[in-house]
Motif scaffolding. Sequence first.
Motif, short mmCIF file in Angstrom:
data_model
loop_
_atom_site.label_atom_id
_atom_site.label_comp_id
_atom_site.label_asym_id
_atom_site.label_seq_id
_atom_site.Cartn_x
_atom_site.Cartn_y
_atom_site.Cartn_z
N PHE A 89 46.92 39.77 46.18
CA PHE A 89 48.20 40.41 46.50
C PHE A 89 48.22 41.86 46.01
CE2 PHE A 89 52.48 41.60 45.06
CZ PHE A 89 53.17 41.51 46.28
N LEU A 90 47.76 42.10 44.79
CA LEU A 90 47.80 43.45 44.21
C LEU A 90 46.87 44.42 44.93
CD1 LEU A 90 47.87 42.48 40.42
CD2 LEU A 90 49.70 43.59 41.70
N LEU A 91 45.74 43.90 45.43
CA LEU A 91 44.76 44.77 46.09
C LEU A 91 44.89 44.77 47.61
CD1 LEU A 91 41.54 44.02 43.97
CD2 LEU A 91 43.16 45.91 43.73
N GLU A 142 34.83 46.21 42.73
CA GLU A 142 34.45 45.12 41.82
C GLU A 142 34.90 45.41 40.39
OE1 GLU A 142 30.51 43.34 44.15
OE2 GLU A 142 30.27 44.88 42.60
N VAL A 143 34.89 46.67 39.99
CA VAL A 143 35.38 47.04 38.66
C VAL A 143 36.87 46.71 38.55
CG1 VAL A 143 35.90 48.98 37.12
CG2 VAL A 143 33.65 48.82 38.19
N GLU A 144 37.63 46.99 39.62
CA GLU A 144 39.05 46.66 39.63
C GLU A 144 39.25 45.15 39.49
OE1 GLU A 144 41.83 49.12 42.32
OE2 GLU A 144 39.91 49.16 43.38
N VAL A 145 38.50 44.38 40.26
CA VAL A 145 38.61 42.92 40.20
C VAL A 145 38.16 42.41 38.83
CG1 VAL A 145 37.77 40.75 41.18
CG2 VAL A 145 38.29 42.69 42.69
N LEU A 186 44.96 35.44 38.45
CA LEU A 186 44.39 34.49 39.40
C LEU A 186 43.97 35.19 40.68
CD1 LEU A 186 47.08 31.67 38.98
CD2 LEU A 186 44.85 31.86 37.84
N ASN A 187 43.15 34.49 41.47
CA ASN A 187 42.65 35.08 42.73
C ASN A 187 43.79 35.53 43.64
OD1 ASN A 187 40.06 34.66 41.91
ND2 ASN A 187 39.67 32.90 43.25
N VAL A 235 38.50 38.10 47.53
CA VAL A 235 38.50 38.16 46.06
C VAL A 235 37.48 37.16 45.50
CG1 VAL A 235 39.85 37.77 43.98
CG2 VAL A 235 40.86 38.98 45.90
N LYS A 236 37.41 35.96 46.08
CA LYS A 236 36.43 34.97 45.62
C LYS A 236 35.02 35.50 45.78
CE LYS A 236 39.10 30.73 46.43
NZ LYS A 236 39.20 29.48 47.25
#
Length: 205
Positions: free
Chosen positions: A167-169, A149-152, A161-162, A176-177
């Motif tokens: 894609f990155l994670l 969650e810290v990364e997000v 954007l979501n 992600v939502k």
Amino acid sequence: MNDMSLPLVHVIDDDTPLRIALYRLLSACGYRVVTYESAAEFLEAPIPDELSCILLDMNMPTTNGFQLQEHLNKNHSHIPIVFLTAHGDIGLSVRAMKAGADNFLSKPVQKDELVSAIEGALERYREFVGERGDLSTLRLRYAKLSAREVEVFNMVVRGQLNKQIAFLLGNSERTVKSQRASIMEKMEVSSVAQLVLAARQLGAI
């Protein structure tokens, strides 16, 4: 006055008659007052963390007011300082104000001017305490976030954007939502704008 709910004024001045006069005047105006005849005496005393300000004589032997201010700054003191001086030195006042003094008054000072300066200093202290309290609350909320969650959180507050975050994670947008919703709930915010503001206060961006 010994009512602990009253604001506290620390009066530091080597002029004994003036120190006594200030004690009487400020006590009559509804403040708790503690007096010190030197910077050393003030530094030796336990200073409670409460609503207070310092009324400080600039020209004292051994350690002058500006030197005490420098010492307090180095030790991260947040007690506002109102300087008093018998010698109206513009250069000295500018130097003191740049170092964080709340006000700079020339002796003899009028009662209304003195009380106004003290009230201004106390209001600044109230604002600092409020900001410190808000930051402490934010830090407690931020500590509830999981590592992912810290990364997000860091990506969201930077405008990603979501689908970019997913894609990155290597996650799905649905994941992600869900993580964003959890972050908003834990941080107790209702919009991305509020989340960005919280991130700025935390120093995350």
